[in-house]
Scaffold this motif. Sequence first.
Motif, PDB file in Angstrom:
ATOM      1  N   TYR A  82       9.904  -6.812  -0.926  1.00 54.20           N
ATOM      2  CA  TYR A  82       9.986  -7.605   0.301  1.00 54.20           C
ATOM      3  C   TYR A  82      11.431  -8.005   0.590  1.00 54.20           C
ATOM      4  O   TYR A  82      11.909  -7.870   1.726  1.00 54.20           O
ATOM      5  CB  TYR A  82       9.097  -8.838   0.156  1.00 54.20           C
ATOM      6  CG  TYR A  82       9.384  -9.947   1.128  1.00 54.20           C
ATOM      7  CD1 TYR A  82       9.060  -9.821   2.472  1.00 54.20           C
ATOM      8  CD2 TYR A  82       9.978 -11.143   0.689  1.00 54.20           C
ATOM      9  CE1 TYR A  82       9.323 -10.853   3.370  1.00 54.20           C
ATOM     10  CE2 TYR A  82      10.237 -12.165   1.573  1.00 54.20           C
ATOM     11  CZ  TYR A  82       9.909 -12.017   2.909  1.00 54.20           C
ATOM     12  OH  TYR A  82      10.177 -13.034   3.795  1.00 54.20           O
ATOM     13  N   VAL A  83      12.144  -8.471  -0.437  1.00 51.93           N
ATOM     14  CA  VAL A  83      13.552  -8.840  -0.257  1.00 51.93           C
ATOM     15  C   VAL A  83      14.384  -7.606   0.090  1.00 51.93           C
ATOM     16  O   VAL A  83      15.264  -7.658   0.964  1.00 51.93           O
ATOM     17  CB  VAL A  83      14.102  -9.517  -1.532  1.00 51.93           C
ATOM     18  CG1 VAL A  83      15.608  -9.743  -1.415  1.00 51.93           C
ATOM     19  CG2 VAL A  83      13.392 -10.842  -1.780  1.00 51.93           C
TER      20      VAL A  83
ATOM     21  N   ILE B 182       0.284 -13.209  -2.162  1.00 49.05           N
ATOM     22  CA  ILE B 182       1.678 -12.749  -2.169  1.00 49.05           C
ATOM     23  C   ILE B 182       1.760 -11.279  -1.764  1.00 49.05           C
ATOM     24  O   ILE B 182       2.610 -10.890  -0.946  1.00 49.05           O
ATOM     25  CB  ILE B 182       2.309 -12.965  -3.556  1.00 49.05           C
ATOM     26  CG1 ILE B 182       2.504 -14.455  -3.829  1.00 49.05           C
ATOM     27  CG2 ILE B 182       3.651 -12.234  -3.671  1.00 49.05           C
ATOM     28  CD1 ILE B 182       2.972 -14.769  -5.238  1.00 49.05           C
ATOM     29  N   ILE B 183       0.884 -10.463  -2.313  1.00 48.39           N
ATOM     30  CA  ILE B 183       0.917  -9.024  -2.016  1.00 48.39           C
ATOM     31  C   ILE B 183       0.561  -8.770  -0.555  1.00 48.39           C
ATOM     32  O   ILE B 183       1.200  -7.954   0.125  1.00 48.39           O
ATOM     33  CB  ILE B 183      -0.040  -8.267  -2.961  1.00 48.39           C
ATOM     34  CG1 ILE B 183       0.548  -8.251  -4.377  1.00 48.39           C
ATOM     35  CG2 ILE B 183      -0.286  -6.840  -2.475  1.00 48.39           C
ATOM     36  CD1 ILE B 183      -0.324  -7.587  -5.406  1.00 48.39           C
ATOM     37  N   VAL B 184      -0.448  -9.465  -0.028  1.00 47.57           N
ATOM     38  CA  VAL B 184      -0.828  -9.294   1.384  1.00 47.57           C
ATOM     39  C   VAL B 184       0.317  -9.726   2.294  1.00 47.57           C
ATOM     40  O   VAL B 184       0.656  -9.032   3.277  1.00 47.57           O
ATOM     41  CB  VAL B 184      -2.103 -10.104   1.698  1.00 47.57           C
ATOM     42  CG1 VAL B 184      -2.353 -10.149   3.209  1.00 47.57           C
ATOM     43  CG2 VAL B 184      -3.302  -9.486   0.990  1.00 47.57           C
ATOM     44  N   TYR B 185       0.934 -10.868   1.979  1.00 43.02           N
ATOM     45  CA  TYR B 185       2.042 -11.368   2.806  1.00 43.02           C
ATOM     46  C   TYR B 185       3.215 -10.392   2.807  1.00 43.02           C
ATOM     47  O   TYR B 185       3.761 -10.067   3.876  1.00 43.02           O
ATOM     48  CB  TYR B 185       2.492 -12.728   2.279  1.00 43.02           C
ATOM     49  CG  TYR B 185       3.734 -13.258   2.960  1.00 43.02           C
ATOM     50  CD1 TYR B 185       3.666 -13.819   4.235  1.00 43.02           C
ATOM     51  CD2 TYR B 185       4.982 -13.187   2.327  1.00 43.02           C
ATOM     52  CE1 TYR B 185       4.803 -14.302   4.858  1.00 43.02           C
ATOM     53  CE2 TYR B 185       6.122 -13.670   2.946  1.00 43.02           C
ATOM     54  CZ  TYR B 185       6.029 -14.227   4.214  1.00 43.02           C
ATOM     55  OH  TYR B 185       7.160 -14.693   4.835  1.00 43.02           O
ATOM     56  N   THR B 186       3.618  -9.923   1.617  1.00 44.80           N
ATOM     57  CA  THR B 186       4.759  -9.005   1.543  1.00 44.80           C
ATOM     58  C   THR B 186       4.447  -7.689   2.246  1.00 44.80           C
ATOM     59  O   THR B 186       5.321  -7.115   2.919  1.00 44.80           O
ATOM     60  CB  THR B 186       5.144  -8.728   0.081  1.00 44.80           C
ATOM     61  OG1 THR B 186       3.992  -8.283  -0.648  1.00 44.80           O
ATOM     62  CG2 THR B 186       5.684  -9.976  -0.581  1.00 44.80           C
TER      63      THR B 186
ATOM     64  N   MET C 152       5.469  -3.998   6.688  1.00 47.31           N
ATOM     65  CA  MET C 152       4.950  -3.105   7.727  1.00 47.31           C
ATOM     66  C   MET C 152       5.451  -3.505   9.113  1.00 47.31           C
ATOM     67  O   MET C 152       5.585  -2.649   9.994  1.00 47.31           O
ATOM     68  CB  MET C 152       3.417  -3.087   7.686  1.00 47.31           C
ATOM     69  CG  MET C 152       2.834  -2.475   6.407  1.00 47.31           C
ATOM     70  SD  MET C 152       3.605  -0.913   5.907  1.00 47.31           S
ATOM     71  CE  MET C 152       3.110   0.173   7.248  1.00 47.31           C
ATOM     72  N   LEU C 153       5.739  -4.790   9.322  1.00 47.22           N
ATOM     73  CA  LEU C 153       6.346  -5.206  10.592  1.00 47.22           C
ATOM     74  C   LEU C 153       7.745  -4.604  10.738  1.00 47.22           C
ATOM     75  O   LEU C 153       8.151  -4.194  11.834  1.00 47.22           O
ATOM     76  CB  LEU C 153       6.414  -6.736  10.666  1.00 47.22           C
ATOM     77  CG  LEU C 153       5.074  -7.465  10.852  1.00 47.22           C
ATOM     78  CD1 LEU C 153       5.277  -8.974  10.785  1.00 47.22           C
ATOM     79  CD2 LEU C 153       4.444  -7.074  12.191  1.00 47.22           C
TER      80      LEU C 153
ATOM     81  N   GLY D 277       6.215  -0.143   1.717  1.00 46.70           N
ATOM     82  CA  GLY D 277       4.877  -0.565   2.114  1.00 46.70           C
ATOM     83  C   GLY D 277       3.805   0.139   1.302  1.00 46.70           C
ATOM     84  O   GLY D 277       2.816  -0.481   0.879  1.00 46.70           O
ATOM     85  N   LYS D 278       3.986   1.429   1.073  1.00 46.93           N
ATOM     86  CA  LYS D 278       3.027   2.173   0.248  1.00 46.93           C
ATOM     87  C   LYS D 278       3.035   1.671  -1.193  1.00 46.93           C
ATOM     88  O   LYS D 278       1.984   1.597  -1.841  1.00 46.93           O
ATOM     89  CB  LYS D 278       3.351   3.676   0.284  1.00 46.93           C
ATOM     90  CG  LYS D 278       3.081   4.338   1.616  1.00 46.93           C
ATOM     91  CD  LYS D 278       3.019   5.849   1.496  1.00 46.93           C
ATOM     92  CE  LYS D 278       4.331   6.418   1.027  1.00 46.93           C
ATOM     93  NZ  LYS D 278       4.301   7.906   0.957  1.00 46.93           N
ATOM     94  N   THR D 279       4.223   1.321  -1.691  1.00 45.23           N
ATOM     95  CA  THR D 279       4.316   0.798  -3.052  1.00 45.23           C
ATOM     96  C   THR D 279       3.566  -0.514  -3.187  1.00 45.23           C
ATOM     97  O   THR D 279       2.836  -0.732  -4.164  1.00 45.23           O
ATOM     98  CB  THR D 279       5.791   0.590  -3.444  1.00 45.23           C
ATOM     99  OG1 THR D 279       6.486   1.837  -3.363  1.00 45.23           O
ATOM    100  CG2 THR D 279       5.899   0.060  -4.865  1.00 45.23           C
TER     101      THR D 279
END
Length: 309
Positions: A124-125, A208-212, A217-218, A234-236
């Motif tokens: 995410y970062v 956390i995983i859903v948020y990231t 994806m945005l 995103g796939k990872t």
Amino acid sequence: MANSTALYSNITRVSVDSSKNAETVKTALIILLVLCFCIFLYFLTIILCVYFTTAHIRENTRYVLFVHMLINDTLYLVLGLTLLVAALYKVYLPVSLCYVLVTIVSISFRVTPYNLAVMALERYVAICYPLRHTELCTTQRSHAAIAVIWTVGLIPNVADLIALSSSVETTFFSLNVICSWASLLKAPVQNTMRSITLILSFTLVGLIIVYTYIRIMLVVQKLGSGKSSAFTAGKTVMLHAFQLLLCMTAFTSHFTEPYLKDYFAFLSVTNFLLFTCLPRFLSPLIYGIRDKVFRKYIKKLHSSAITSG
């Protein structure tokens, strides 16, 4: 009298045959587990060889976390398989030793989803804050994150030890038992604490995983490129979610086994293989072999081995 003797003989024969079939199934499942574990160790050895012989990979936060997860999974599998085989063959262990082993297994079980959450945050970062990635995701910070993960994983076991010690006499720890979590469950609060810890852990990691994933994806939509690094990230993260789902399925087995064990032979062994071991067996393939950097060095490693051979 003859009919009674024949009936007793038939019942005895059926009992012996059932016992032999059960022993065959048990042996086959154990062999399958050991075989899968050997394949896991093969890929683990290759990945660790690449990791420890390549300086810039060792300095990458993503790979530090990945290798930590593999080492943790190896620890869990070794101790988990050992305790499973010991329980199946009714090997008695001192309570003190059993508690230490069960504690390590339970901590390493929770560390895997925690590690997945930190890996998702690192991606995410990297995608959402690329200019600050090198500042925020350093090797030192990754080691600190690993220390925090293990500390958080240890806290519920400290509480469990306090609850157990206050519920039993000191002589309990000198007894010999078939080592399992059930053998150490002497106070109702232990089961309550364990359930709450697992539910909170998997819920937090899932969020956390859903948020990231959504945030990554945005970024993918803004870039408008299916081949971008954001799309790969995103796939990872989706793979993290899949692995977490399998771990959560293993958690539900603690509720289903008490009700289904009378209907399905070796249900606990099957659950351990499919829902506990499988996510860990897949880790080297999902995160290692599919990674371009690892794949490149693995090819070089094989080429040099063929040349030297």
